[in-house]
Design a protein around this motif. Structure first.
Motif, short mmCIF file in Angstrom:
data_model
loop_
_atom_site.label_atom_id
_atom_site.label_comp_id
_atom_site.label_asym_id
_atom_site.label_seq_id
_atom_site.Cartn_x
_atom_site.Cartn_y
_atom_site.Cartn_z
N TYR A 45 0.82 -1.20 0.00
CA TYR A 45 0.00 0.00 0.00
C TYR A 45 0.86 1.25 0.00
O TYR A 45 0.40 2.31 0.31
N MET A 81 -4.46 10.21 3.65
CA MET A 81 -3.64 9.38 4.54
C MET A 81 -3.16 10.17 5.75
O MET A 81 -2.78 9.57 6.76
N PRO A 127 -6.86 8.97 8.02
CA PRO A 127 -6.37 7.61 7.70
C PRO A 127 -7.36 6.53 8.10
O PRO A 127 -7.42 5.48 7.46
N GLY A 128 -8.16 6.77 9.11
CA GLY A 128 -9.15 5.78 9.53
C GLY A 128 -10.20 5.54 8.47
O GLY A 128 -10.68 4.42 8.29
N GLU A 161 -8.66 3.22 5.92
CA GLU A 161 -8.52 1.89 6.51
C GLU A 161 -9.88 1.20 6.59
O GLU A 161 -9.99 0.00 6.30
N ASP A 162 -10.94 1.94 6.94
CA ASP A 162 -12.29 1.36 6.97
C ASP A 162 -12.70 0.86 5.60
O ASP A 162 -13.27 -0.22 5.47
N LYS A 182 -10.68 -0.03 3.14
CA LYS A 182 -9.86 -1.19 2.78
C LYS A 182 -10.38 -2.44 3.45
O LYS A 182 -10.38 -3.51 2.86
N SER A 183 -10.85 -2.32 4.69
CA SER A 183 -11.25 -3.51 5.42
C SER A 183 -12.70 -3.91 5.13
O SER A 183 -13.11 -4.98 5.50
N ASN A 211 -11.99 -4.84 0.61
CA ASN A 211 -11.45 -6.13 1.03
C ASN A 211 -12.33 -7.24 0.43
O ASN A 211 -12.97 -7.99 1.12
#
Length: 167
Positions: free
Chosen positions: A12, A147, A151-152, A155-156, A158-159, A163
């Motif tokens: 990433y 970023m 950033p959260g 990340e949310d 991505k997950s 994902n």
């Protein structure tokens, strides 16, 4: 942009033009463009934005107030101070690099940023067609430096949504 290779190794942190994935395209499952310029093959980011290459040499840093307005429009003063302390001069070769091709054989995602000033939604709409009709698109409500600012949020995404079986 980001990519994930067939062996499951995620990177990433790969940045630059999309041609980075071409030499290993047989191992790349997904390419994610995050608020990125997408030049067409045989052109460059400089030509996409200005219509011409930048002069050779080092790109002079723009005044901090201009840089903050363009790149840090959704950063707090504390976040901007951290970013500004890490800024370095870049060579024009980065923005003048020619794109030799596009990784169209793998899954592609373009994440637009609704508050992005350097790569605004209108520019994104005009340039992403080159990435093919099966491009997955989503837009996040943030500025160019997600970023650093949120950033959260990334990340949310991505997950959850990102994902998938592709990633």
């Amino acid at each position: 942009f980001f990519f994930q290779a067939e062996d499951g190794i995620r990177d990433y942190k790969v940045t630059g033009v999309q041609t980075c994935a071409l030499p290993i395209s047989d191992r790349v499952r997904s390419v994610i463009y995050l608020g990125a310029l997408v030049p067409t093959p045989d052109t460059s980011a400089a030509r996409l934005v200005t219509g011409a290459d930048m002069p050779d040499g080092v790109m002079p840093r723009m005044p901090e107030d201009m840089s903050k307005a363009l790149f840090g429009n959704d950063l707090t003063d504390e976040q901007w101070a951290s970013v500004a302390a890490r800024l370095v001069d870049d060579t024009h070769a980065i923005i003048n690099a020619r794109v030799s091709g596009l990784p169209l054989a793998c899954h592609r995602v373009y994440i637009g940023l609704s508050q992005d000033i350097p790569v605004p939604p209108t520019l994104v709409d005009a340039m992403v067609g080159v990435l093919g009709p099966d491009l997955e698109r989503l837009t996040l409500d943030t500025g160019h430096m997600i970023m650093n600012s949120q950033p959260g949020m990334l990340e949310d995404r991505k997950s959850t949504r990102l994902n998938s079986s592709h990633l």
